[in-house]
Design a protein around this motif. Structure first.
Motif, PDB file in Angstrom:
ATOM      1  N   TYR A 131       0.840  -1.207   0.000  1.00  0.00           N
ATOM      2  CA  TYR A 131       0.000   0.000   0.000  1.00  0.00           C
ATOM      3  C   TYR A 131       0.876   1.259   0.000  1.00  0.00           C
ATOM      4  O   TYR A 131       0.568   2.242  -0.661  1.00  0.00           O
ATOM      5  N   ASP A 132       1.977   1.214   0.731  1.00  0.00           N
ATOM      6  CA  ASP A 132       2.931   2.336   0.711  1.00  0.00           C
ATOM      7  C   ASP A 132       3.454   2.557  -0.706  1.00  0.00           C
ATOM      8  O   ASP A 132       3.540   3.690  -1.176  1.00  0.00           O
ATOM      9  N   LEU A 133       3.812   1.477  -1.359  1.00  0.00           N
ATOM     10  CA  LEU A 133       4.327   1.589  -2.724  1.00  0.00           C
ATOM     11  C   LEU A 133       3.252   2.164  -3.649  1.00  0.00           C
ATOM     12  O   LEU A 133       3.542   3.012  -4.495  1.00  0.00           O
ATOM     13  N   ALA A 134       2.035   1.699  -3.462  1.00  0.00           N
ATOM     14  CA  ALA A 134       0.937   2.179  -4.295  1.00  0.00           C
ATOM     15  C   ALA A 134       0.781   3.692  -4.136  1.00  0.00           C
ATOM     16  O   ALA A 134       0.533   4.411  -5.100  1.00  0.00           O
ATOM     17  N   ASN A 135       0.995   4.161  -2.906  1.00  0.00           N
ATOM     18  CA  ASN A 135       0.836   5.584  -2.626  1.00  0.00           C
ATOM     19  C   ASN A 135       2.128   6.373  -2.778  1.00  0.00           C
ATOM     20  O   ASN A 135       2.226   7.495  -2.298  1.00  0.00           O
ATOM     21  N   ARG A 136       3.122   5.762  -3.423  1.00  0.00           N
ATOM     22  CA  ARG A 136       4.408   6.425  -3.668  1.00  0.00           C
ATOM     23  C   ARG A 136       5.064   6.884  -2.370  1.00  0.00           C
ATOM     24  O   ARG A 136       5.627   7.956  -2.299  1.00  0.00           O
ATOM     25  N   ARG A 137       4.915   6.083  -1.339  1.00  0.00           N
ATOM     26  CA  ARG A 137       5.577   6.400  -0.077  1.00  0.00           C
ATOM     27  C   ARG A 137       6.741   5.454   0.100  1.00  0.00           C
ATOM     28  O   ARG A 137       6.696   4.321  -0.366  1.00  0.00           O
ATOM     29  N   ASP A 138       7.768   5.922   0.805  1.00  0.00           N
ATOM     30  CA  ASP A 138       8.918   5.073   1.100  1.00  0.00           C
ATOM     31  C   ASP A 138       8.464   3.943   2.027  1.00  0.00           C
ATOM     32  O   ASP A 138       8.090   4.202   3.174  1.00  0.00           O
ATOM     33  N   PRO A 139       8.478   2.697   1.548  1.00  0.00           N
ATOM     34  CA  PRO A 139       7.979   1.609   2.400  1.00  0.00           C
ATOM     35  C   PRO A 139       8.893   1.332   3.594  1.00  0.00           C
ATOM     36  O   PRO A 139       8.475   0.684   4.546  1.00  0.00           O
ATOM     37  N   ASP A 140      10.128   1.819   3.521  1.00  0.00           N
ATOM     38  CA  ASP A 140      11.027   1.655   4.669  1.00  0.00           C
ATOM     39  C   ASP A 140      10.807   2.770   5.696  1.00  0.00           C
ATOM     40  O   ASP A 140      11.429   2.779   6.759  1.00  0.00           O
ATOM     41  N   ARG A 141       9.949   3.717   5.339  1.00  0.00           N
ATOM     42  CA  ARG A 141       9.628   4.853   6.220  1.00  0.00           C
ATOM     43  C   ARG A 141      10.888   5.571   6.699  1.00  0.00           C
ATOM     44  O   ARG A 141      11.006   5.951   7.858  1.00  0.00           O
ATOM     45  N   GLY A 142      11.853   5.668   5.808  1.00  0.00           N
ATOM     46  CA  GLY A 142      13.077   6.406   6.131  1.00  0.00           C
ATOM     47  C   GLY A 142      14.000   5.712   7.105  1.00  0.00           C
ATOM     48  O   GLY A 142      15.048   6.232   7.465  1.00  0.00           O
ATOM     49  N   LYS A 143      13.604   4.507   7.534  1.00  0.00           N
ATOM     50  CA  LYS A 143      14.443   3.806   8.513  1.00  0.00           C
ATOM     51  C   LYS A 143      15.485   2.950   7.811  1.00  0.00           C
ATOM     52  O   LYS A 143      15.140   2.159   6.937  1.00  0.00           O
ATOM     53  N   PRO A 144      16.760   3.104   8.179  1.00  0.00           N
ATOM     54  CA  PRO A 144      17.767   2.239   7.569  1.00  0.00           C
ATOM     55  C   PRO A 144      17.554   0.796   8.031  1.00  0.00           C
ATOM     56  O   PRO A 144      17.069   0.559   9.135  1.00  0.00           O
ATOM     57  N   TYR A 145      17.902  -0.130   7.174  1.00  0.00           N
ATOM     58  CA  TYR A 145      17.782  -1.535   7.537  1.00  0.00           C
ATOM     59  C   TYR A 145      18.976  -1.940   8.381  1.00  0.00           C
ATOM     60  O   TYR A 145      20.118  -1.716   8.018  1.00  0.00           O
TER      61      TYR A 145
END
Ligand SMILES: Nc1ncnc2c1ncn2[C@@H]1O[C@H](COP(=O)(O)OP(=O)(O)O)[C@@H](O)[C@H]1O
Ligand SMILES: [Mg+2]
Lengths: 117, 361
Positions: A98-112
């Motif tokens: 859903y994040d991808l669909a809405n062009r949002r960063d799916p990682d929410r800016g958090k580094p892995y």
């Protein structure tokens, strides 16, 4: 979680992208390149931590031949995509899609961070 | 002593200074030198290093084939994880294995907790050592015929934990998985060490088709937080979460009364619980002691299945000490019943073709 996630009702695979239809009647297009670039697996995720490696991950994905993935549901919470070439290791939670669909960063800016527990 | 100043290097046509030749060179003796120049001429045969690499590749391939064979012979592989130690992961692993065995399935349990492998104790196999035959490792048989392989079988002395360095540890795990002769199994339950991530990663990469992971938590907030991290982690391994189990979720009181007597017990929160003593005069009731439901909330929050709650049962601690698991000593008891429910929920997930009504075209 402030936002309630609508339920994915239909996933239509096309040549380069997929069309997602949710139960609130919204429709989105997600390209396979975007999808694959956001792979949550332990190998791909760290590559998105740095701009350089993120770009090279992107290039590598874009150089793969176009193909339609096999899509499988994981329980009731996620999807897995199987590709002939390239990485098929990530499980995509519906929120991620859903994040991808809405062009949002799916990682929410958090580094892995590998094994952050 | 010959006075050489420059040497021609045939392959590259370049020149090398004499300073690179060590030791005296006699005028008419053959000279053999190792030039520090990259040569692109084809080597005569594989070097020692190449030989070693080939051997390693061969061993790797054999191991991979062994893994695939294991993958075929074992119908279901379930990983049991927790973010925190001491939440009852091994208790749950062994409980699941025994509960499945009770139902007549062929079950194995693989204990790769190197820091504190306590599965053998719980399975009545304390002090066992590895049994190797024709280069294959054979599991020990615990209660109800459950096949057990534990890292503890490698330890000389239970009380001195081996300090394994990362790569050795992971190599040992891979070797273990590849070399064990499980035979045909319906289920393999894998008990992991808590709080690390390399082991699950190694196993997930080595063993094909892992059905999923069961995440064990307790109602306490800290354990719940850690279990959330495990859920996220599972996605990076492409191992589905089969669900969350909440352990130590209530307290089971056991007692005796005349057979058929109705017993009522005052429970926390002003509740009264009633039960009836069975034909043997035994009864058991489970009271909520911690705030219950945290596991369920976590599962809901993440949209993963909740598999059920297991009561706090002092019998588990005793069983851990005297080697008779609760499920074996009281196959009809409240804990055994709770385990059977969790097993049922897991089996439901395994057979789950349920797609939540998603149409994929
Ligand atoms: N449901 C339970 N009721 C009572 N004691 C329990 C329960 N689950 C685990 N325990 C006890 O808690 C301790 C830790 O359990 P263990 O399974 O070894 O945890 P882990 O493998 O997560 O470190 C053990 O002494 C065990 O007997
Ligand atoms: Mg343990």
């Amino acid at each position: 979680m402030a936002e309630t996630l609508p339920t994915l009702k239909k996933l239509e695979r096309r040549k380069q992208d997929m069309i997602l239809t949710y139960d609130d009647e919204t429709t989105y297009t997600v390209t396979y390149d975007d999808l694959r670039h956001a792979c949550p697996c332990a190998k791909c995720s760290p590559l998105r931590n740095e701009d350089d490696s993120a770009r090279s991950l992107r290039r590598q994905i874009e150089s793969l031949p176009a193909e339609k993935p096999t899509v499988r549901t994981i329980g009731k919470y996620a999807l897995a995509f199987e590709w002939q070439q390239g990485c098929s290791s990530g499980i995509y939670r519906f929120e991620r899609i859903y994040d991808l669909a809405n062009r949002r960063d799916p990682d929410r800016g958090k580094p892995y961070v590998h094994g952050a527990w | 002593m010959a006075m050489l100043t420059l040497f021609r290097v045939p392959e590259t046509g370049g020149w090398v200074e004499v300073g690179m030749i060590r030791g005296p060179i006699m005028a008419d003796s053959p000279v053999s030198i190792n030039l520090p120049v990259a040569s692109n001429a084809a080597p005569a045969g594989p070097s020692a290093q190449e030989q070693k690499q080939m051997e390693q590749a061969y061993a790797q391939m054999k191991r991979k084939m062994a893994m695939e064979e294991i993958g075929r012979k074992i119908k279901h592989k379930i990983m049991v994880l927790s973010g925190k130690g001491g939440v009852g992961k091994s208790t749950v692993s062994t409980g699941l294995a025994l509960s499945l065995a009770q139902q007549g399935f062929t079950v194995g349990i693989l204990d790769i907790d190197i820091t504190g492998p306590n599965v053998p104790k719980m399975m009545g196999l304390d002090g066992r050592r590895l049994h190797v035959e024709n280069g294959r490792i054979h599991p020990a048989q615990g209660h109800l015929g459950v096949k057990v392989i534990s890292m503890a079988f490698l330890l000389e002395d239970e009380d001195t934990p081996v300090v394994w360095r990362g790569p050795i540890k992971l190599g040992a795990i891979q070797q273990f998985i590849g070399d064990v002769e499980w035979g045909e199994l319906d289920y393999l339950v894998i008990d992991f060490p808590p709080g690390t991530s390399d082991e699950p990663l190694t196993v997930a990469q080595s063993l094909p088709d892992i059905d999923g992971m069961v995440i064990v938590t307790t109602p306490q907030q800290v354990a719940l937080l850690d279990s959330r991290k495990s859920i996220t982690f599972s996605e990076s391994l492409k191992v589905p979460v089969l669900g969350v189990v909440e352990n130590m979720s209530g307290f089971t009181v056991n007692g005796t009364a005349a057979p058929g007597t109705e017993v009522s017990i005052a429970a926390p929160g002003g509740k009264t619980l009633t039960t009836t003593a069975d034909d043997g005069g035994k009864f058991s009731v489970t009271l909520d002691i911690f705030k219950e439901g945290g596991g369920k909330e976590t599962a809901q929050e993440f949209g993963v299945p909740f598999l059920g709650a297991l009561p706090f049962d002092p019998g588990f601690v005793r069983g851990g000490d005297d080697g008779v698991h609760r499920i074996v000593s009281e196959p009809e008891g409240a804990s055994a019943v709770a385990f059977a429910k969790v097993v049922e929920a897991i089996q439901e997930q395994l057979s789950d073709g349920a797609d939540g009504g998603l149409e994929i075209i």
